[in-house]
Design a protein around this motif. Structure first.
Motif: not given
Lengths: 221, 120
Positions: A100-115
């Motif tokens: 959404e912010l224009g950062c293409a992650i391609d085929a990768l799965k991006l997992v966000v972990v929150e502090n």
């Protein structure tokens, strides 16, 4: 001075033998040609001559990678700090929300972990060097080297202390081991005293190391 | 079943093993390193091989090579192996071209220049 502490509002002081970003250049252009550099040139030329890639495509790929930097990740973090709906989407599907912010992650799965108040996260790739390069650029050398990869999964508090991050025992530390197809990134906790700040101002607090988990964002000045 | 000993681990599988302090070195990537990265990115985007192919070659190169070669030296080794396996060029073509490249001069800039007409 650690890499992330540069004040980009000030003019850089260029030290002799150092790049504008303050790192030593890796010897290449004026050192004797190595066997592996010879192989790189030969492979590239063969691929170009056979029409598999063009020189322009290689230059474009380098330009795309050079354009990526921790500033991209910082924009995502700042958006998550200020927009609860975006944060919910980011936590549910990091790849789609970053896109959404224009950062293409391609085929990768991006997992966000929150502090959070009681949990600190840190990322590693014990088997190789997998890194959220689409949001942070290429990884620092230490991320790819033996000491970090071996130790951070076994003695994370000691490793974090070496980075200057001493966590109290009351904080749980979670270490996330990346794979080739699944990359983690840390969503650091928003610094105190930043109520009402713009996304742009918040993003300036977000360091690369805070998104790896070996550091924290800058405090509100 | 006995517990796997450290000596049974493959050399890249280093999570949890003892090691020294983290040396927080960083460097700006050299042009040849960025080109290796680009060759990998383009190769996978064209379906010539996969990141798993890259990993397989690196993890088969042997512990001495793994420890002594730099990161992008390991990568160009593995990229080349995969491209040959994919039929992009032959080992003979590579050998001939490497010989020709090395004959152009003594340093990287000189030897890679022939492929960059814009530098002429």
């Amino acid at each position: 001075m650690p890499h992330d502490d540069h004040d980009h509002d000030h003019e850089h002081v260029h030290h002799e033998g150092m790049s504008p970003s303050g790192h030593p250049y890796r010897a290449d252009q004026d050192e004797p040609l190595t066997y592996w550099q010879t192989m790189e040139i030969a492979v590239r030329e063969l691929l170009e001559e056979k029409g598999i890639f063009s020189a322009a495509e290689i230059a474009t790929a380098i330009g795309r990678m050079d354009a990526r930097s921790p500033a991209d990740g910082a924009r995502v973090v700042a958006k998550a700090w200020t927009d609860p709906a975006f944060k919910a989407r980011l936590m549910a599907d990091g790849s789609a929300a970053a896109a959404e912010l224009g950062c293409a992650i391609d085929a990768l799965k991006l997992v966000v972990v929150e502090n959070t108040a009681d949990t600190h996260n840190v990322i590693v790739c014990t088997l190789c060097s997998c890194y959220p390069r689409n949001l942070l650029g290429l990884p620092p050398d230490w991320y790819k080297n033996r000491a970090y990869r071996s130790r951070v999964v076994k003695e994370p508090r000691s490793v974090l202390a070496e980075f200057g991050l001493a966590l109290p025992d009351s904080i749980r530390v979670r270490v996330h081991d990346s794979t080739a197809d699944m990359r983690y990134i840390v969503l650091p906790a928003r610094p105190a005293g930043t109520e009402g700040w713009s996304e742009e101002r918040l993003a300036a607090l977000v360091t690369r190391d805070s998104m790896i988990g070996v550091g924290l964002p800058h405090a509100a000045a | 079943m006995s517990k796997q000993s450290e000596t049974d681990l493959r050399y890249h599988d280093m999570g949890g093993l003892p090691a020294g302090p983290v040396e927080r070195s960083e460097h700006d990537y050299a042009l040849w390193e960025k080109r290796v990265d680009a060759l990998m990115v383009l190769s996978t985007s064209r379906g010539l091989f996969t990141v798993d192919g890259l990993r397989r070659a690196i993890e088969d190169m042997g512990p001495d090579a793994y420890e002594t070669r730099s990161y992008y030296e390991r990568w160009i080794y593995a990229v080349n192996r995969n491209l040959i396996e994919a039929g992009a060029y032959t080992p003979d073509e590579l050998a001939a071209r490497m010989e020709a490249v090395a004959a152009r001069g003594a340093d990287y800039a000189t030897c890679s220049r022939a492929a960059e007409p814009s530098d002429a």
